[in-house]
Write a protein that holds these residues in place. Structure first.
Motif, PDB file in Angstrom:
ATOM      1  N   LYS A   1     -67.042  32.751 -30.726  1.00  0.00           N
ATOM      2  CA  LYS A   1     -65.646  32.710 -31.160  1.00  0.00           C
ATOM      3  C   LYS A   1     -64.709  32.275 -30.034  1.00  0.00           C
ATOM      4  O   LYS A   1     -63.532  31.959 -30.277  1.00  0.00           O
ATOM      5  CB  LYS A   1     -65.217  34.086 -31.681  1.00  0.00           C
ATOM      6  N   LEU A   2     -65.246  32.260 -28.803  1.00  0.00           N
ATOM      7  CA  LEU A   2     -64.410  31.976 -27.632  1.00  0.00           C
ATOM      8  C   LEU A   2     -64.887  30.737 -26.881  1.00  0.00           C
ATOM      9  O   LEU A   2     -64.543  30.550 -25.707  1.00  0.00           O
ATOM     10  CB  LEU A   2     -64.421  33.188 -26.687  1.00  0.00           C
ATOM     11  N   VAL A   3     -65.668  29.897 -27.552  1.00  0.00           N
ATOM     12  CA  VAL A   3     -66.289  28.772 -26.863  1.00  0.00           C
ATOM     13  C   VAL A   3     -65.251  27.857 -26.217  1.00  0.00           C
ATOM     14  O   VAL A   3     -65.501  27.264 -25.160  1.00  0.00           O
ATOM     15  CB  VAL A   3     -67.194  27.984 -27.835  1.00  0.00           C
TER      16      VAL A   3
ATOM     17  N   GLU B   1     -56.556  34.474 -28.489  1.00  0.00           N
ATOM     18  CA  GLU B   1     -55.206  34.533 -27.951  1.00  0.00           C
ATOM     19  C   GLU B   1     -54.983  35.764 -27.086  1.00  0.00           C
ATOM     20  O   GLU B   1     -54.385  35.690 -25.994  1.00  0.00           O
ATOM     21  CB  GLU B   1     -54.175  34.507 -29.087  1.00  0.00           C
ATOM     22  N   SER B   2     -55.461  36.923 -27.540  1.00  0.00           N
ATOM     23  CA  SER B   2     -55.290  38.135 -26.737  1.00  0.00           C
ATOM     24  C   SER B   2     -56.156  38.086 -25.484  1.00  0.00           C
ATOM     25  O   SER B   2     -55.796  38.661 -24.446  1.00  0.00           O
ATOM     26  CB  SER B   2     -55.599  39.383 -27.568  1.00  0.00           C
ATOM     27  N   ALA B   3     -57.284  37.386 -25.540  1.00  0.00           N
ATOM     28  CA  ALA B   3     -58.119  37.202 -24.351  1.00  0.00           C
ATOM     29  C   ALA B   3     -57.379  36.348 -23.325  1.00  0.00           C
ATOM     30  O   ALA B   3     -57.340  36.672 -22.127  1.00  0.00           O
ATOM     31  CB  ALA B   3     -59.441  36.544 -24.735  1.00  0.00           C
ATOM     32  N   ARG B   4     -56.781  35.246 -23.789  1.00  0.00           N
ATOM     33  CA  ARG B   4     -56.015  34.374 -22.889  1.00  0.00           C
ATOM     34  C   ARG B   4     -54.855  35.138 -22.252  1.00  0.00           C
ATOM     35  O   ARG B   4     -54.618  35.038 -21.041  1.00  0.00           O
ATOM     36  CB  ARG B   4     -55.485  33.172 -23.673  1.00  0.00           C
ATOM     37  N   THR B   5     -54.167  35.924 -23.048  1.00  0.00           N
ATOM     38  CA  THR B   5     -53.032  36.690 -22.534  1.00  0.00           C
ATOM     39  C   THR B   5     -53.466  37.682 -21.464  1.00  0.00           C
ATOM     40  O   THR B   5     -52.810  37.834 -20.427  1.00  0.00           O
ATOM     41  CB  THR B   5     -52.326  37.434 -23.687  1.00  0.00           C
ATOM     42  N   ALA B   6     -54.596  38.366 -21.706  1.00  0.00           N
ATOM     43  CA  ALA B   6     -55.095  39.348 -20.737  1.00  0.00           C
ATOM     44  C   ALA B   6     -55.465  38.680 -19.414  1.00  0.00           C
ATOM     45  O   ALA B   6     -55.133  39.183 -18.331  1.00  0.00           O
ATOM     46  CB  ALA B   6     -56.289  40.088 -21.322  1.00  0.00           C
ATOM     47  N   LEU B   7     -56.148  37.554 -19.482  1.00  0.00           N
ATOM     48  CA  LEU B   7     -56.535  36.831 -18.267  1.00  0.00           C
ATOM     49  C   LEU B   7     -55.304  36.410 -17.469  1.00  0.00           C
ATOM     50  O   LEU B   7     -55.264  36.562 -16.229  1.00  0.00           O
ATOM     51  CB  LEU B   7     -57.367  35.607 -18.630  1.00  0.00           C
ATOM     52  N   GLU B   8     -54.300  35.908 -18.141  1.00  0.00           N
ATOM     53  CA  GLU B   8     -53.113  35.421 -17.452  1.00  0.00           C
ATOM     54  C   GLU B   8     -52.241  36.560 -16.946  1.00  0.00           C
ATOM     55  O   GLU B   8     -51.514  36.411 -15.960  1.00  0.00           O
ATOM     56  CB  GLU B   8     -52.348  34.465 -18.365  1.00  0.00           C
ATOM     57  N   THR B   9     -52.340  37.712 -17.577  1.00  0.00           N
ATOM     58  CA  THR B   9     -51.637  38.898 -17.080  1.00  0.00           C
ATOM     59  C   THR B   9     -52.167  39.279 -15.705  1.00  0.00           C
ATOM     60  O   THR B   9     -51.398  39.555 -14.771  1.00  0.00           O
ATOM     61  CB  THR B   9     -51.795  40.077 -18.057  1.00  0.00           C
ATOM     62  N   VAL B  10     -53.488  39.298 -15.559  1.00  0.00           N
ATOM     63  CA  VAL B  10     -54.094  39.626 -14.266  1.00  0.00           C
ATOM     64  C   VAL B  10     -53.759  38.559 -13.234  1.00  0.00           C
ATOM     65  O   VAL B  10     -53.490  38.862 -12.060  1.00  0.00           O
ATOM     66  CB  VAL B  10     -55.619  39.778 -14.410  1.00  0.00           C
TER      67      VAL B  10
END
Length: 383
Positions: free
Chosen positions: A227-229, A339-348
Motif C-alpha cells: 500500500k506504500l510502494v 498520507e499519515s505516514a508521509r506526515t509522520a516522517l516529515e514531522t521528525v
C-alpha cells in the motif's frame, strides 16, 4: 536467596543471521536478571533440524545451533544458567530440574519449550504470546497445537486481546497484557543526537501464509508495504528495508521503481553488534505491521522498535492499537495510510535531534526491561 525463574526461549533454533530473533528472547532473560532474579535459560531442539553454518543438516555436536547457543551463553554470563536440550535430553538436565523445582514459574515465550519433565517441575507455567492474533487464530480456527496445554496463565504483547476493540479470537483463554522490554545498557547510542540520513527497518517479506477468521484474511507485512510502494516519491525522506525478499521477486522491481532501497538483511545480523550499529546509524525506523495485527487491532508493538527507541532513533510504526499503551507524537509516531505516514516522517525531519531525545526517553519510561518485568509481576499478582 534471589527469586528464581526458568525461561523457555527459541535462540538455538534460529542460529544463522538472526540477531533480531535472538534479542526478542534475550531481552526477557537479561531483563529478569537485571530485576534481581536468578534466571535459567532453556531450549529444546530436534537433532533432525540441526544445521551447520551453511544451513546444511549436520550432527548436533557440530551444529551452528550449538555454537550459537554457547556463544550467547558465554557473552552474557549464562554458562551455568543455560541448558540446551537435544531431543529432550542433556547432561545438565538433573541440575536444571533441581533449579526448576525451586523456581516460582516457567516463563515460556511463544510456548516454544515443550519438554514436559522440565515444565512439570515448576510450580506454575506461564505462556507468553509474542505473535498475537495469529497464535489465537491458529489455535481456534485451524486447531493447531500451540502448546497451550499444561500452562496456568496466558499473557500476550497483544494488549487488546479479549477487549471489545480487538477483532481476534481468544482461543478459550484469558490473555493478560504484557509489555515489550529492551535492555537499555546494551542498546545505548553515544551519538544519540546525530541521526543518520536513512529510515530503516528489518522485514521477513512474506513470513507465513495468511489465515482466515470470521470471513476475513489476516496476512503479513507484504500486504501493508504494498500500500506504500510509492511513498518515497511523496517525501524527501529516504526509506530502506533490510529484507529477505528475493532479487527476482516482482515486488523487488516494484519497490525499487517506487524509490525504496532494498538491502539484504542477513549480513547485518551477524554479529549482533552489527545489527545494533545499523539501527543506531539510521535516522529512525519506518515500518508497517503485519496485516493481521492491523486488521485485528490487537495492540501489538514491535520488540525491534523498542531497540530503535533505546538507541535514540525515532519510530514511525503502523497503528495496531498500540497507541493506547505508548505515548506518541514525539519520538514515536503512528500512521494508518500513505498520507499519515508521509506526515509522520516529515514531522521528525523538522527536528531530528528533539525526536531522538524523545525516543530514548520513551524507551526509558516504558520499555526498560527491569521495569517491564516488574509491571508483568504486578499483572500476575507476584510483585
Amino acid at each position: 536467596m534471589p527469586r528464581r525463574v526458568v525461561i523457555g526461549v527459541g535462540i538455538a533454533s534460529y542460529p544463522l543471521n538472526a540477531a533480531g530473533n535472538t534479542w526478542a528472547f534475550l531481552q526477557w532473560v537479561l531483563g529478569f536478571r537485571a530485576a534481581g532474579w536468578d534466571v535459567w535459560m532453556v531450549e529444546n531442539i530436534s537433532s533432525a533440524k540441526c544445521v551447520d553454518r551453511n544451513g546444511q543438516k549436520c550432527a548436533p555436536g557440530a551444529s551452528a545451533n550449538l555454537a550459537h547457543w554457547n556463544a550467547v551463553a558465554k557473552e552474557f554470563g549464562l554458562q551455568d544458567r543455560a541448558t540446551l536440550l537435544c531431543d529432550g535430553q542433556s547432561p545438565e538436565l538433573p541440575g536444571l530440574l533441581k533449579f526448576a523445582r525451586d523456581a516460582e514459574f516457567f516463563f515460556n515465550i511463544s510456548g516454544h519449550f515443550r519438554q514436559r519433565e522440565v515444565l512439570g517441575a515448576t510450580r506454575e507455567r506461564l505462556y507468553v504470546d509474542i505473535d498475537p492474533a495469529f497464535t489465537q487464530i491458529w489455535a481456534e480456527v485451524y486447531q493447531s497445537d500451540m502448546n497451550f496445554a499444561g500452562h496456568d496463565k496466558f499473557l500476550s504483547i497483544g494488549r487488546h486481546l479479549g477487549r471489545k476493540e480487538c477483532r481476534a479470537p481468544v482461543a478459550g483463554k484469558t490473555w493478560l497484557p504484557i509489555g515489550v522490554p529492551v535492555m537499555l545498557d546494551h542498546f545505548t547510542n553515544p551519538n544519540l543526537e546525530q541521526p543518520g540520513e536513512v529510515w530503516t527497518t528489518f522485514t521477513h517479506w512474506y513470513g507465513y501464509p495468511q489465515v482466515e477468521y470470521n470471513g476475513e484474511w489476516y496476512g503479513n507485512k507484504s500486504e501493508e508495504f504494498a500500500k506504500l510502494v510509492n511513498l518515497p516519491r511523496k517525501t524527501t525522506e529516504k526509506l530502506e528495508i533490510a529484507t529477505d525478499l528475493h532479487p527476482e521477486d516482482k515486488a523487488t522491481e516494484q519497490f525499487i521503481q517506487g524509490g525504496w532501497s532494498l538491502i539484504e538483511a542477513g549480513p547485518l545480523n551477524t554479529p549482533w553488534q552489527r545489527y545494533r550499529d545499523y539501527v543506531a546509524q539510521s535516522r529512525g525506523e519506518f515500518c508497517v505491521a503485519k496485516n493481521g495485527y492491523v486488521r485485528s487491532r490487537c495492540g501489538w508493538f514491535s520488540d525491534r522498535s523498542a531497540t530503535y527507541l533505546a538507541l535514540g532513533r525515532p519510530v514511525v510504526l503502523q497503528e495496531t492499537g498500540w497507541t493506547d499503551f505508548y505515548p506518541h507524537g514525539e519520538g514515536l509516531l503512528s500512521f494508518h495510510d500513505e498520507e499519515s505516514a508521509r506526515t509522520a516522517l516529515e514531522t521528525v525531519a523538522k527536528n531530528p535531534a528533539r525526536h531522538a531525545r524523545a525516543a530514548r526517553e520513551i524507551a526509558e519510561k516504558y520499555c526498560s526491561a527491569p521495569l517491564v518485568v516488574n509491571q508483568f509481576l504486578e499483572t500476575i499478582g507476584r510483585a
